[in-house]
Design a protein around this motif. Sequence first.
Motif: not given
Length: 748
Positions: A274-279, A610-618, A725-737
């Motif tokens: 909420a103070a803007g510090a990265p998690v 945005d639950q990963a940024r609880p302070a909103g845009d201010g 609960l996991l500190g808001s990591p970014v997860i996803g999928f990748v296309k073939p190499p």
Amino acid sequence: MIYRKLRVTSLCSAAAIALVASPALAQNSAQQSDDTTGSSGIADIVVTAQKRAESVQDTPIAVSAIGGAALAQRGATDLTAISSSVPGLNVSEQVGQARLTLRGIGVDNISTGAESSVAFNQDGVFFSRSAAALASFYDVERVEVLRGPQGTLYGRNATGGSVNIITNRPTFTTKAGVSLTYGNYDTINAEAYYSTGLTDKVAVRLAGQIQNHGGYGENLVSGSDVDDKHSQAIRGQLLFEPTERLTILLGADYYHQKDRSNIYHYFGPAGFTAAGAPVTPTGLLLGGYNPGPRNVASARDPSNRAEFWGLRADISYELSDTLSLRSLTAYRSSAFLVDSDLNPVGNDLFPITFGETSDEYSQELQLNLDTDRNKLVIGAFYMHEKIDGFIQGPLNLRAVGGPDLFVQGFYSGGRLKTDAAAVFAQDSYSITDALRVTVGARYSWEKKKVADQSDFNFDDLYDPAAGPRFPVHRDSQTFKSFTPKIGLDFDIARDVMVYASFSKGFKAGTFNLGSTGPALDPEKVDAYEVGLKSTLLDGHLRANLSGFYYDYSDLQVGKVQGQLLVLENAAAAEIYGLEGEFTLEPVRDLILTLNASWLHSRFKNYVTADQARPAGDGTTVDENGLPAFDLSGNRLPQAPRYTIDLTAQYSFDLPGGSLTIRGESNWSDRIYFSPFNLNYVSQPAFDTQNAFVTYRLDNGLRFTGYIRNIGNETIRASGQVATTLLGSPVIGFVKPPRTYGLTIAADF
């Protein structure tokens, strides 16, 4: 059971059209033969986009058609292979489901029960489940992609457009073909088809496909492959022509997949206090590590199982030379079960399972009038579907500062029933030989019933047999809509047509299955479009242009809320853009193509938290008075501003055959995966190249060498911010190499 395993005791050896060296870009569906160019110029393609056969150049809508020969030339084995060939189309895959977006409209949620805003049809049958859309690319005659709302002629949820796959029909003359591909990552793909007449009134066609490749990445904890593929598919069709006026086509298909695909990859941190510090994500704080974009570090190997099958009966009767009746009856069954990990960084904190089964019955009736002046379609449509789906995952209490114990954790799921019905009509009337007016309308009625549960249980130790604690939530909602269309098209010169249209699109409201919340409102879009279709230079240049404007309201936008992937209604969006498709044959047997799009897609007003940024845009608060973000002016997800697809193909004769060389370059602007437009939840602008060399012998044997993603680019297919609960990591999928290999094919 969520996954109903069927054992395949026999499978027709692999199927479909083998790689072809023809220099044209499409296949003439009327002749079902390879395209050729030469002195006649660029070959035409016949489509049924308006539920009647006509040249793609005479169809006054934005439709891209790709013939079976062109698909085989590129080695296309799934829907993702065509995305660069269609302006405005974005295709990605997430948790085994196809995410289709056309002109910024599509599916932004992959939770169980979610539905796309782009309709998917195979041989006229509507597929409700997007996962099944990835399992249909073999023995294909052509693919038609209709861009823009299809609110008149197509069954359900076509606010973005429609993707139609048309497979090859049985033939009375005996035909057969086979192809075998071997490539890196231990790729072994096989396809085959066989078609023949059993009598002078009965014909049969069988086709099959087997796909196998090793993992594009590794689970660094277990050493197992991830993102591999092992699938088998078979399709059979039986054609009866008892009289000159009556045609009966029966079809059945089956698809099975079991591998270690569809595991989440770690892309980086996203959370802020909420103070803007990265998690820092919790998994890294507890001793985990970043395995890189292609690998994962999961305590449990992923698992992906899918099974789709269906039956259809397509009956046509010619009442007269100009009037015909068609009945299309179909049943579809789909089931998938995916075990993945929300924390693929080396420690066991939050494994997750997605499961869904669906049973779908549909019936469509069409009455078609085709005269010199009128092209009339009148019809009725009905569909009933039952979906059982869930998402569940035990939580390790280490993630919240507790002991190394798993509790029941998260569960959401239930049953969603849909009954949908519609009546529709569309007529294209020729005012003069050069001027035509099209008027159409559809009335849609849809009822949804939900019985679902949601639970997050920190109290009880994990027991996979235990269910949620809370009672079942039940609700129902009915949705209705009238969607008209009016259009004009005019031949301003020979082989040059201009058109303009206004239409409305409708996607029914729905429930977030497992959220126990109220129904969402329907999506609605008012669409205006103008276009030009031209064939010039004595048939050696084809230039098609389209421009459009959409007023889009009550968008169903996906976001992570708690542990749920949910949809919510954004207020409104404005979309407009330009698209161009150009094909040039400057000299005999040299084909150059350019497909390009420019898209402006912006939210007009949308406020959300945005639950990963609880302070909103201010400065912004949501309807509950909580900190939020004003996303007005942000781009829609999965909607790049610019895309450019360039190809060059040249054929020349050699002793005993011919050689075809083809090169492709596909460029896309940045693609955001969420409405918050965060760079760390996006795929930056990228450019990929593919190359193909085909040697075709006079006896029909063909050898094709290919290399895709020549630069071995790592491209994100999708992404999301996981739970706090996991500190808001970014997860996803990748296309073939980078992939490369050799295909040997022959037709008999």
